[in-house]
Scaffold this motif. Structure first.
Motif, PDB file in Angstrom:
ATOM      1  N   ILE A  68       0.876  -1.175  -0.052  1.00 52.70           N
ATOM      2  CA  ILE A  68       0.011   0.070  -0.082  1.00 52.70           C
ATOM      3  C   ILE A  68       0.899   1.272  -0.131  1.00 52.70           C
ATOM      4  CG2 ILE A  68      -1.621   1.234   1.384  1.00 52.70           C
ATOM      5  CD1 ILE A  68      -2.674  -1.328   2.273  1.00 52.70           C
ATOM      6  N   LYS A  69       1.863   1.150   0.830  1.00 49.31           N
ATOM      7  CA  LYS A  69       2.658   2.446   0.891  1.00 49.31           C
ATOM      8  C   LYS A  69       3.527   2.806  -0.574  1.00 49.31           C
ATOM      9  CE  LYS A  69       5.421   1.603   4.399  1.00 49.31           C
ATOM     10  NZ  LYS A  69       6.273   1.387   5.433  1.00 49.31           N
ATOM     11  N   SER A  70       3.855   1.605  -1.071  1.00 50.92           N
ATOM     12  CA  SER A  70       4.658   1.844  -2.450  1.00 50.92           C
ATOM     13  C   SER A  70       3.637   2.312  -3.393  1.00 50.92           C
ATOM     14  CB  SER A  70       5.289   0.151  -2.690  1.00 50.92           C
ATOM     15  OG  SER A  70       5.716   0.416  -4.035  1.00 50.92           O
ATOM     16  N   LYS A  71       2.745   1.681  -3.390  1.00 50.84           N
ATOM     17  CA  LYS A  71       1.394   2.141  -4.355  1.00 50.84           C
ATOM     18  C   LYS A  71       0.796   3.290  -4.372  1.00 50.84           C
ATOM     19  CE  LYS A  71      -1.733   0.832  -7.761  1.00 50.84           C
ATOM     20  NZ  LYS A  71      -1.887  -0.233  -8.574  1.00 50.84           N
ATOM     21  N   LEU A  72       0.927   4.071  -3.199  1.00 50.72           N
ATOM     22  CA  LEU A  72       0.415   5.347  -2.941  1.00 50.72           C
ATOM     23  C   LEU A  72       1.589   6.313  -2.731  1.00 50.72           C
ATOM     24  CD1 LEU A  72      -2.343   4.898  -0.342  1.00 50.72           C
ATOM     25  CD2 LEU A  72      -2.784   4.903  -2.457  1.00 50.72           C
ATOM     26  N   ARG A  73       2.957   5.948  -3.018  1.00 47.94           N
ATOM     27  CA  ARG A  73       4.087   6.676  -2.979  1.00 47.94           C
ATOM     28  C   ARG A  73       4.047   7.488  -1.675  1.00 47.94           C
ATOM     29  NH1 ARG A  73       2.134   6.338  -8.088  1.00 47.94           N
ATOM     30  NH2 ARG A  73       3.524   5.304  -9.709  1.00 47.94           N
ATOM     31  N   MET A  74       3.799   6.794  -0.474  1.00 46.68           N
ATOM     32  CA  MET A  74       3.455   7.610   0.580  1.00 46.68           C
ATOM     33  C   MET A  74       5.106   8.182   1.093  1.00 46.68           C
ATOM     34  SD  MET A  74       0.775   5.337   2.494  1.00 46.68           S
ATOM     35  CE  MET A  74       0.886   6.496   4.026  1.00 46.68           C
ATOM     36  N   ALA A  75       5.099   9.452   1.049  1.00 51.16           N
ATOM     37  CA  ALA A  75       6.258  10.339   1.250  1.00 51.16           C
ATOM     38  C   ALA A  75       6.414   9.983   3.080  1.00 51.16           C
ATOM     39  CB  ALA A  75       6.041  11.648   1.542  1.00 51.16           C
ATOM     40  N   THR A  76       5.313   9.647   3.882  1.00 53.70           N
ATOM     41  CA  THR A  76       5.402   9.427   5.290  1.00 53.70           C
ATOM     42  C   THR A  76       5.190   8.108   5.420  1.00 53.70           C
ATOM     43  OG1 THR A  76       2.875   9.580   5.192  1.00 53.70           O
ATOM     44  CG2 THR A  76       4.097  11.534   5.841  1.00 53.70           C
TER      45      THR A  76
END
Length: 73
Positions: A18-26
């Motif tokens: 999920i973090k990778s797909k959303l490209r989450m900076a946080t």
């Protein structure tokens, strides 16, 4: 990987995906260890939804991050 099994390993896999797909900076603020297997079904629903879309608007990302925040232990 069999994501139908509610294991901590699967929780960690889904959070990272999920973090990778959303490209989450946080992304570092959302450690997989903060999520309990007790919330597995809800997390799996978010994971499936994230994987079903190619792009997300800023408001969608904010809503997803909010939902993930509610699932944290």
């Amino acid at each position: 990987m069999d994501l139908n099994q509610p294991t901590q390993e699967n929780v960690e896999y889904m959070i990272e995906a999920i973090k990778s797909k959303l490209r989450m900076a946080t992304g570092s603020a959302m450690q997989a260890s903060g999520f309990s297997v007790d919330k597995y079904e809800d997390l799996k629903d978010i994971y499936d939804m994230v994987n079903s879309k190619e792009r997300f608007s800023i408001s969608e990302v904010e809503a997803l991050v909010s939902e993930l925040g509610k699932l944290r232990g």
